[in-house]
Write a protein that holds these residues in place. Sequence first.
Motif, mmCIF file in Angstrom:
data_model
loop_
_atom_site.group_PDB
_atom_site.id
_atom_site.type_symbol
_atom_site.label_atom_id
_atom_site.label_comp_id
_atom_site.label_asym_id
_atom_site.label_seq_id
_atom_site.Cartn_x
_atom_site.Cartn_y
_atom_site.Cartn_z
ATOM 1 N N GLU A 147 7.970 0.363 7.917
ATOM 2 C CA GLU A 147 8.194 1.125 6.701
ATOM 3 C C GLU A 147 7.759 0.318 5.475
ATOM 4 O O GLU A 147 7.115 0.839 4.557
ATOM 5 C CB GLU A 147 9.690 1.455 6.615
ATOM 6 C CG GLU A 147 10.074 2.406 5.532
ATOM 7 C CD GLU A 147 11.580 2.712 5.584
ATOM 8 O OE1 GLU A 147 12.357 1.759 5.821
ATOM 9 O OE2 GLU A 147 11.962 3.873 5.413
ATOM 10 N N GLN A 148 8.102 -0.941 5.489
ATOM 11 C CA GLN A 148 7.774 -1.745 4.312
ATOM 12 C C GLN A 148 6.294 -2.080 4.249
ATOM 13 O O GLN A 148 5.705 -2.144 3.160
ATOM 14 C CB GLN A 148 8.632 -3.015 4.302
ATOM 15 C CG GLN A 148 10.104 -2.706 4.013
ATOM 16 C CD GLN A 148 10.899 -3.948 3.696
ATOM 17 O OE1 GLN A 148 10.578 -5.043 4.167
ATOM 18 N NE2 GLN A 148 11.957 -3.783 2.912
ATOM 19 N N PHE A 149 5.686 -2.282 5.420
ATOM 20 C CA PHE A 149 4.245 -2.551 5.391
ATOM 21 C C PHE A 149 3.491 -1.349 4.814
ATOM 22 O O PHE A 149 2.618 -1.493 3.951
ATOM 23 C CB PHE A 149 3.742 -2.880 6.806
ATOM 24 C CG PHE A 149 2.292 -3.241 6.854
ATOM 25 C CD1 PHE A 149 1.798 -4.338 6.154
ATOM 26 C CD2 PHE A 149 1.396 -2.484 7.592
ATOM 27 C CE1 PHE A 149 0.455 -4.678 6.193
ATOM 28 C CE2 PHE A 149 0.045 -2.810 7.627
ATOM 29 C CZ PHE A 149 -0.425 -3.915 6.922
ATOM 30 N N VAL A 150 3.883 -0.198 5.282
ATOM 31 C CA VAL A 150 3.251 1.008 4.731
ATOM 32 C C VAL A 150 3.512 1.123 3.229
ATOM 33 O O VAL A 150 2.613 1.439 2.441
ATOM 34 C CB VAL A 150 3.771 2.270 5.465
ATOM 35 C CG1 VAL A 150 3.310 3.526 4.744
ATOM 36 C CG2 VAL A 150 3.291 2.273 6.903
ATOM 37 N N ALA A 151 4.744 0.850 2.854
ATOM 38 C CA ALA A 151 5.086 0.958 1.444
ATOM 39 C C ALA A 151 4.252 0.001 0.601
ATOM 40 O O ALA A 151 3.772 0.364 -0.487
ATOM 41 C CB ALA A 151 6.574 0.673 1.238
ATOM 42 N N LEU A 152 4.063 -1.230 1.096
ATOM 43 C CA LEU A 152 3.288 -2.215 0.340
ATOM 44 C C LEU A 152 1.830 -1.779 0.184
ATOM 45 O O LEU A 152 1.133 -2.240 -0.727
ATOM 46 C CB LEU A 152 3.357 -3.581 1.040
ATOM 47 C CG LEU A 152 4.718 -4.283 0.935
ATOM 48 C CD1 LEU A 152 4.768 -5.508 1.852
ATOM 49 C CD2 LEU A 152 4.975 -4.703 -0.515
ATOM 50 N N LEU A 153 1.386 -0.920 1.067
ATOM 51 C CA LEU A 153 0.023 -0.402 0.948
ATOM 52 C C LEU A 153 -0.042 0.829 0.052
ATOM 53 O O LEU A 153 -0.792 0.886 -0.924
ATOM 54 C CB LEU A 153 -0.528 -0.036 2.340
ATOM 55 C CG LEU A 153 -0.830 -1.200 3.274
ATOM 56 C CD1 LEU A 153 -1.053 -0.687 4.687
ATOM 57 C CD2 LEU A 153 -2.049 -1.954 2.770
ATOM 58 N N THR A 154 0.755 1.819 0.423
ATOM 59 C CA THR A 154 0.596 3.111 -0.249
ATOM 60 C C THR A 154 1.189 3.117 -1.663
ATOM 61 O O THR A 154 0.676 3.833 -2.540
ATOM 62 C CB THR A 154 1.246 4.233 0.564
ATOM 63 O OG1 THR A 154 2.615 3.906 0.776
ATOM 64 C CG2 THR A 154 0.556 4.369 1.907
ATOM 65 N N GLY A 155 2.246 2.369 -1.870
ATOM 66 C CA GLY A 155 2.833 2.344 -3.206
ATOM 67 C C GLY A 155 1.816 1.929 -4.246
ATOM 68 O O GLY A 155 1.466 2.728 -5.143
ATOM 69 N N PRO A 156 1.298 0.709 -4.166
ATOM 70 C CA PRO A 156 0.271 0.316 -5.140
ATOM 71 C C PRO A 156 -0.944 1.236 -5.132
ATOM 72 O O PRO A 156 -1.515 1.520 -6.202
ATOM 73 C CB PRO A 156 -0.117 -1.090 -4.666
ATOM 74 C CG PRO A 156 1.108 -1.590 -3.967
ATOM 75 C CD PRO A 156 1.722 -0.391 -3.310
ATOM 76 N N ALA A 157 -1.298 1.705 -3.965
ATOM 77 C CA ALA A 157 -2.484 2.578 -3.921
ATOM 78 C C ALA A 157 -2.248 3.854 -4.704
ATOM 79 O O ALA A 157 -3.116 4.311 -5.464
ATOM 80 C CB ALA A 157 -2.836 2.904 -2.481
ATOM 81 N N GLU A 158 -1.081 4.433 -4.542
ATOM 82 C CA GLU A 158 -0.803 5.669 -5.288
ATOM 83 C C GLU A 158 -0.814 5.423 -6.784
ATOM 84 O O GLU A 158 -1.332 6.226 -7.560
ATOM 85 C CB GLU A 158 0.545 6.244 -4.845
ATOM 86 C CG GLU A 158 0.451 6.957 -3.508
ATOM 87 C CD GLU A 158 1.713 7.739 -3.187
ATOM 88 O OE1 GLU A 158 2.732 7.527 -3.869
ATOM 89 O OE2 GLU A 158 1.670 8.567 -2.264
ATOM 90 N N THR A 159 -0.204 4.319 -7.176
ATOM 91 C CA THR A 159 -0.202 4.023 -8.600
ATOM 92 C C THR A 159 -1.623 3.900 -9.119
ATOM 93 O O THR A 159 -1.991 4.485 -10.140
ATOM 94 C CB THR A 159 0.550 2.712 -8.861
ATOM 95 O OG1 THR A 159 1.859 2.829 -8.326
ATOM 96 C CG2 THR A 159 0.626 2.429 -10.352
ATOM 97 N N ARG A 160 -2.423 3.122 -8.410
ATOM 98 C CA ARG A 160 -3.772 2.871 -8.925
ATOM 99 C C ARG A 160 -4.661 4.113 -8.838
ATOM 100 O O ARG A 160 -5.546 4.311 -9.673
ATOM 101 C CB ARG A 160 -4.404 1.725 -8.147
ATOM 102 C CG ARG A 160 -3.717 0.399 -8.484
ATOM 103 C CD ARG A 160 -4.087 -0.662 -7.500
ATOM 104 N NE ARG A 160 -3.226 -1.819 -7.654
ATOM 105 C CZ ARG A 160 -3.685 -3.052 -7.866
ATOM 106 N NH1 ARG A 160 -4.975 -3.266 -7.937
ATOM 107 N NH2 ARG A 160 -2.833 -4.048 -8.001
ATOM 108 N N SER A 161 -4.453 4.903 -7.816
ATOM 109 C CA SER A 161 -5.291 6.105 -7.710
ATOM 110 C C SER A 161 -4.704 7.245 -8.528
ATOM 111 O O SER A 161 -5.220 8.355 -8.501
ATOM 112 C CB SER A 161 -5.399 6.540 -6.253
ATOM 113 O OG SER A 161 -4.217 7.183 -5.838
#
Lengths: 218, 218, 218, 218
Positions: free
Chosen positions: B175-189
């Motif tokens: 869960e956290q690995f995914v979060a570390l990827l998608t969280g910043p990605a969503e913000t930046r995109s």
Amino acid sequence: MSSGTSRAAEPAGGAGPRGRIDKRQAILRAAFTVFARRGYEQACVREIADEAGVAKPTVYNHLNDKETLFRHTVIAAADTVAADNLAAVERLRDPGGDLGAVLTDVGLRLLRVCCGERATALRRLSSAQAASMPDLFETVIERTGLAVRDALADRFARLSLAGRLRECPPDQAAEQFVALLTGPAETRSRFGTRRVPVAEQRAVATAAADTFLRAYGS
Amino acid sequence: MSSGTSRAAEPAGGAGPRGRIDKRQAILRAAFTVFARRGYEQACVREIADEAGVAKPTVYNHLNDKETLFRHTVIAAADTVAADNLAAVERLRDPGGDLGAVLTDVGLRLLRVCCGERATALRRLSSAQAASMPDLFETVIERTGLAVRDALADRFARLSLAGRLRECPPDQAAEQFVALLTGPAETRSRFGTRRVPVAEQRAVATAAADTFLRAYGS
Amino acid sequence: MSSGTSRAAEPAGGAGPRGRIDKRQAILRAAFTVFARRGYEQACVREIADEAGVAKPTVYNHLNDKETLFRHTVIAAADTVAADNLAAVERLRDPGGDLGAVLTDVGLRLLRVCCGERATALRRLSSAQAASMPDLFETVIERTGLAVRDALADRFARLSLAGRLRECPPDQAAEQFVALLTGPAETRSRFGTRRVPVAEQRAVATAAADTFLRAYGS
Amino acid sequence: MSSGTSRAAEPAGGAGPRGRIDKRQAILRAAFTVFARRGYEQACVREIADEAGVAKPTVYNHLNDKETLFRHTVIAAADTVAADNLAAVERLRDPGGDLGAVLTDVGLRLLRVCCGERATALRRLSSAQAASMPDLFETVIERTGLAVRDALADRFARLSLAGRLRECPPDQAAEQFVALLTGPAETRSRFGTRRVPVAEQRAVATAAADTFLRAYGS
DNA sequence: TATGAATGAGCATTCATTCAT
DNA sequence: AATGAATGAATGCTCATTCAT
């Protein structure tokens, strides 16, 4: 809320512009409720007017357009969410001895905001209209997401200087701390569809603080 | 568009099941395009029919409803996204010596999928209709988000047993690995509104792998 | 008009595009009726649809706009009026011996057209919208007024050459002949509001021909 | 706008009856402007109020209805036009030696009035509402068209008696003289849409007088 | 008297959906 | 199977008019 009494108490006295402001507030409140319930396109102005207890043209008198109404509603919600988020982050300004406990606490507060009805509705509404009102969406992200991240980065930079965190790029640390909170929270709340039990919120916050400290602790 | 033979064999007469299937595919493709462009409510069946090059009633012949059309479109997109995601995770089955490199690579592949047009449109469309079609939204989340998380958890459990990661609850790690990827990605995109440059995607993946290994490495 | 029988007689036979054309004609006829009755702004599409015996969207299927509907209606009426007027003028091509009689006859025919329902409604409708649709108004004037004047001028030129009229500028002669007819007619018909008795029409035509011949006769 | 004294005497206090009258005048003036610009149906009371510099209910205080407002406006314009027309005709009371010159002069004056903004707007406005306010339309015609015709007929009768015109029915002569003026003028001004150059006005008046004298001269 | 605010009624237009061909 | 045509329902918005101040 207590409209009956107050209005009955001062039917003619000072109620000059007060009635107008009251009505505007009622409209905006009703608009948020209805937009959150139906979405932008599906929400019809008549339902909003009914919910606000006014006639349809009154809505148009106060806010020219359906779109204008939507924008005001969304911006107001974004400001409230932003203020709540920033208030939570403020607790990191004077962390005290147990950094993990404070991080967990801050995380929990942020979660409460992000999982709350207002924030979830805000996210859903603004992102659904990202195509038709891109500027509005951008504004919402700036005032909510980015503002929190920057405030957190400020705190983390100080903590780094104070030796409480290892040397690290504070923006990245903040971005990841937020991600560790909101990522799991969104999954569990099904993007705001389900209510996340407090126990789960606590678990997420604890895990986020734990992982964060393992990675960024001094 | 189709294998020449079958169409050459039955030019106009019965049109065979092949023409029908082609048309159905064309309709679904067009539907996704138009829904992604306009959103569910704003997309009108006529525009979809035009984009597919068929008449409006033909759409109704193949898919009974606008809602049915939407559901098929969304489910199809979700399945594609899920398959892409799972393919990325598969690379962790045989990680080789440099775990960080593999995690970064997997992360980058997941990011590419999540930042892609299909996945972002899928997220926006399904979440916007979360209120009116909650089951669909749930299905999308399950087949995309949760499936990835579970597959990752499987891998992490094995890596933990193999001593390549510290002992840890694998679901949380995933869960956290995914979060570390998608969280910043969503913000930046900007939630799919902006295109994220590859360099930034790489930075996010690297940072996620780094933080993850600091927290979960053995 | 005789819709019942004709439609019942050929329910499925050749009625392919015929039904469509019938409906379009019915809509245009109904539109003229309603526009003439209420004026452009006051006429509502629903009334037109009712008068035509179709549903409101059918009107929009055939003619995109209320304005488009109006334009088509007006242009059609203008063409009919123009044709009627030109047919009347044609009688001057071979005047025979009694020029006064022919002029009176032509005048009477022109009056019948100009005092008719179609022409009066046309004038009122198009001039009322002169501000919002100036091009339409211009077109109406050209196709009705100017066309008649020019056709008359042609005839008068020939008559001048033939020595039946004195030497004169034919455009002016035509303009004045028309004026001697329509001016009194408009006054007496109250611009189409009242019906002018045939006897009065005859008096106007006779007086016009008389004055014209006094002024332009050879 | 008003005699300075009265306004200086009561600047703001009781506002006196003078302020009220001023406001009423301002409203009527504004109404004519807006009605002329937009037409009756399309003109909205708010635009009139804005143009007059007063609040909307003030308009209703002075003139009960939109219709009432329209009627007053139109009648006022009709009276002005009528007065102007009659003044022009007066010049025939003492024609002097050159009857053609006087007729031309009178015609030119009449043309100036009929081609003016007020008269054209008046014609367009009243005729457009002929269906909904027939009495108003009738009144306008009486006070403008018929009154001029009758006044002219009076002059022509005298001229006939004086031997300056041949024996003739004066009503018909007047009707035709007016027709010879306004018919060409309406065509050339496109019913008030275009401005007619003075040279053309002069040409029309000259031709009218010429034709008239050829037909009715003694 | 003049006005800010509120409202009931109405209209053009669009859309998902269904017939008949 | 595919389509042109037709429709019932719904929506955003405007306007003339009226209260209450």
